[in-house]
Design an enzyme around this catalytic site. Structure first.
Site, PDB file in Angstrom:
ATOM      1  N   ASP A 126     -37.647 -45.429  -7.264  1.00 48.54           N
ATOM      2  CA  ASP A 126     -36.162 -45.008  -6.830  1.00 48.54           C
ATOM      3  C   ASP A 126     -35.885 -45.398  -5.334  1.00 48.54           C
ATOM      4  O   ASP A 126     -34.894 -44.810  -4.928  1.00 48.54           O
ATOM      5  CB  ASP A 126     -35.930 -43.621  -6.962  1.00 48.54           C
ATOM      6  CG  ASP A 126     -36.794 -42.989  -5.785  1.00 48.54           C
ATOM      7  OD1 ASP A 126     -37.690 -43.384  -5.263  1.00 48.54           O
ATOM      8  OD2 ASP A 126     -36.689 -41.574  -5.809  1.00 48.54           O
ATOM      9  N   GLU A 127     -36.232 -46.691  -5.184  1.00 50.21           N
ATOM     10  CA  GLU A 127     -35.807 -47.414  -3.760  1.00 50.21           C
ATOM     11  C   GLU A 127     -35.063 -48.575  -4.102  1.00 50.21           C
ATOM     12  O   GLU A 127     -35.556 -49.394  -4.925  1.00 50.21           O
ATOM     13  CB  GLU A 127     -37.186 -47.663  -2.997  1.00 50.21           C
ATOM     14  CG  GLU A 127     -37.973 -46.432  -2.492  1.00 50.21           C
ATOM     15  CD  GLU A 127     -38.958 -47.188  -1.705  1.00 50.21           C
ATOM     16  OE1 GLU A 127     -38.942 -47.801  -0.636  1.00 50.21           O
ATOM     17  OE2 GLU A 127     -39.957 -46.765  -2.034  1.00 50.21           O
TER      18      GLU A 127
END
Lengths: 329, 205
Positions: free
Chosen positions: A237-238
């Site tokens: 989720d980066e």
């Protein structure tokens, strides 16, 4: 000359017989065709052919001095192309000059609508035309293959640079652009964005829901950035956003805030709403002001800024300290 | 086998029976790529599989398909380049027949690694010829049938009236009987030496 004219016509269709008086006596049929009847028999040979190499030749004695040597010449009243020639004495005080197209045969055939009967069957001209056509066809086939391979290569590269879940660029692509920007000495900003509360979505709603959230967030990032910016998913989720030419702290702050606010809006998932937020760390590359940076250092700065933002509480953004003119929000 | 030959088979099937037919045949032949490439090499077995699948799908004898390929090579507009190259062989059909022995050499001149069976022409009586394709059964089975199609189309191209008969094999060579009834039977097609070679989709040379 004692040979019957037909013999010469057939053996050397591009010959020229010059009498002892230096005037043209006979022309081979193909040479006749080239001259288009505009000059020929009875004229001094220098008014029919213009020998210019190895030197200019206008008289019969000087032509005979060149016997056996390669001559370059042009027709005085024909096409401008250079012909090859070979002159030899005819045994009766005159000379026979045999001509050939050499490499210009391809153009000559087209220009004068020559056919295979215009060449002696022993002449390699027809084989040369064959070879030119065959080679162009083979080359075209090769080029077709190359074009297809290039297309396939571009498609493969495209796939290799794309994150399949979100359609964003992947880390490889981001690294590539980052190095290009650094090499070009450009000013730009690196935004490192990490989703908050995403783990909860994954844990409580399942991975399919998590994937949908990632896709929705990807759309938001694409919406709020410019076409020339690079938006990449570099981890679960980066995300990393590279903003070329943009190092204005106030404008970057505003963009970071808009990104966070939009991501915080509830995302509709099947029959419920899903809430996440985001933290953003920002590092700047300003080659004019600062010392040149390495890609790794720049990403690390953005990473440090991200953790500063996280420490301030979720849904915040922060600049790397050196640039924290405006300070964390 | 040279990709040009495999590619010719594919283009023949596509241009004659359509893209859908080709895809079905390729699927039934179990080939795991979409197209043959003219400038790559393929295993003979793979090309044979495609030909077998075509025989089944088109419900046509193998020999008939091979002969159609020969005709297609000369008559289809996509292969104008090849027709022109063949016309370099001679000024009339008899002249052309006498140039056939040069064909493998000429093919190698254009594409160095394209090996065609050795051809031998013998004339038994005026207008009667026997063409042997040596080693074709081993290297390019069915080449003789393709050649019959090519010869038929070239006779039309020159405007000659000929009778062709594939006599089967003798000592590993395919034998074709050629009877030239008339060399100037019909008008024939133009062959202009100077015609520029147009850039085309390359099906075969």
């Amino acid at each position: 000359m004692s040979l019957p004219p037909e013999t010469m016509d057939t053996l050397c269709p591009m010959y020229l017989q010059i009498g002892a008086d230096g005037c043209v006596r006979r022309l081979g049929p193909t040479l006749h065709k080239l001259l288009e009847g505009r000059c020929g028999r009875g004229m001094p040979f220098a008014e029919v052919i213009q020998v210019f190499r190895p030197k200019r030749v206008t008289t019969l004695p000087s032509l005979l001095e060149m016997a056996g040597r390669k001559l370059q010449l042009r027709l005085c009243c024909g096409p401008r192309m250079t012909l090859k020639g070979l002159a030899m004495p005819d045994g009766e005080g005159g000379a026979i000059v045999n001509l050939s197209f050499g490499i210009s045969v391809v153009d000559a055939v087209r220009l004068h609508a020559l056919t295979s009967t215009d060449f002696a069957v022993t002449d390699l001209a027809i084989d040369m035309l064959y070879l030119v056509e065959a080679k162009s066809a083979a080359m075209e086939a090769s080029r077709t293959l190359n074009r297809r391979l290039q297309g396939a290569m571009l498609a493969a590269e495209q796939r290799a640079y794309t994150d399949t879940l979100t359609g964003l660029r992947n880390r490889r692509a981001m690294d590539h652009v980052l190095h290009r920007l650094l090499r070009g000495g450009e000013q730009f900003a690196v935004l490192h964005l990490d989703l908050d509360f995403f783990k909860q979505v994954n844990d409580t709603r399942g991975h399919a829901a998590g994937d949908q959230v990632l896709q929705a967030v990807a759309r938001i990032m694409l919406d709020l950035t410019r076409k020339e910016d690079t938006v990449a998913r570099v981890g679960g989720d980066e995300f990393v956003i590279l903003l070329a030419g943009l190092t204005d702290v106030a404008r970057l702050s505003e963009l970071a805030e808009r990104l966070i606010r939009r991501i915080e809006r509830p995302i509709p998932l099947d029959d419920a709403l899903c809430r996440v937020s985001a933290s953003i760390g920002i590092a700047l590359n300003r080659p004019g002001n600062d010392a040149p940076q390495a890609a790794e250092a720049l990403l690390e700065q953005a990473d440090i800024a991200l953790y500063t933002a996280k420490r301030l509480g979720r849904g915040q953004h922060a600049f790397h300290e050196a640039e924290s003119v405006a300070g964390p929000r | 086998m040279h990709g040009l030959i495999a590619r010719t088979l594919q283009c023949f099937l596509q241009d004659t029976y359509g893209q859908t037919a080709w895809q079905e045949i390729a699927h039934n032949a179990d080939i795991d790529f979409a197209d043959f490439e003219a400038m790559l090499d393929y295993e003979t077995r793979v090309v044979e599989q495609v030909l077998d699948a075509a025989v089944t799908r088109l419900d046509k004898p193998r020999e008939a398909i091979l002969e159609d390929i020969g005709t297609y090579l000369i008559t289809h507009p996509n292969n104008e380049g090849l027709r022109r190259l063949m016309r370099y062989g001679g000024v009339d059909f008899i002249d052309f027949l006498h140039s056939l022995e040069d064909l493998p050499g000429r093919a190698r001149l254009a594409v160095a690694d394209l090996d065609l069976p050795e051809l031998e022409l013998t004339d038994s009586s005026p207008g009667q010829f026997l063409l042997s394709c040596h080693g074709s059964l081993r290297d390019l089975p069915g080449f003789g049938h393709v050649l019959v199609g090519v010869l038929r189309a070239m006779a039309d191209d020159y405007g000659a009236l000929v009778i062709l008969d594939h006599r089967g094999a003798l000592d590993g060579a395919e034998i074709v009987d050629i009877t030239v009834v008339e060399t100037d039977f019909a008008e024939g097609r133009d062959f202009d030496l100077g015609a520029a070679l147009p850039a085309r989709r390359s099906s075969a040379l």
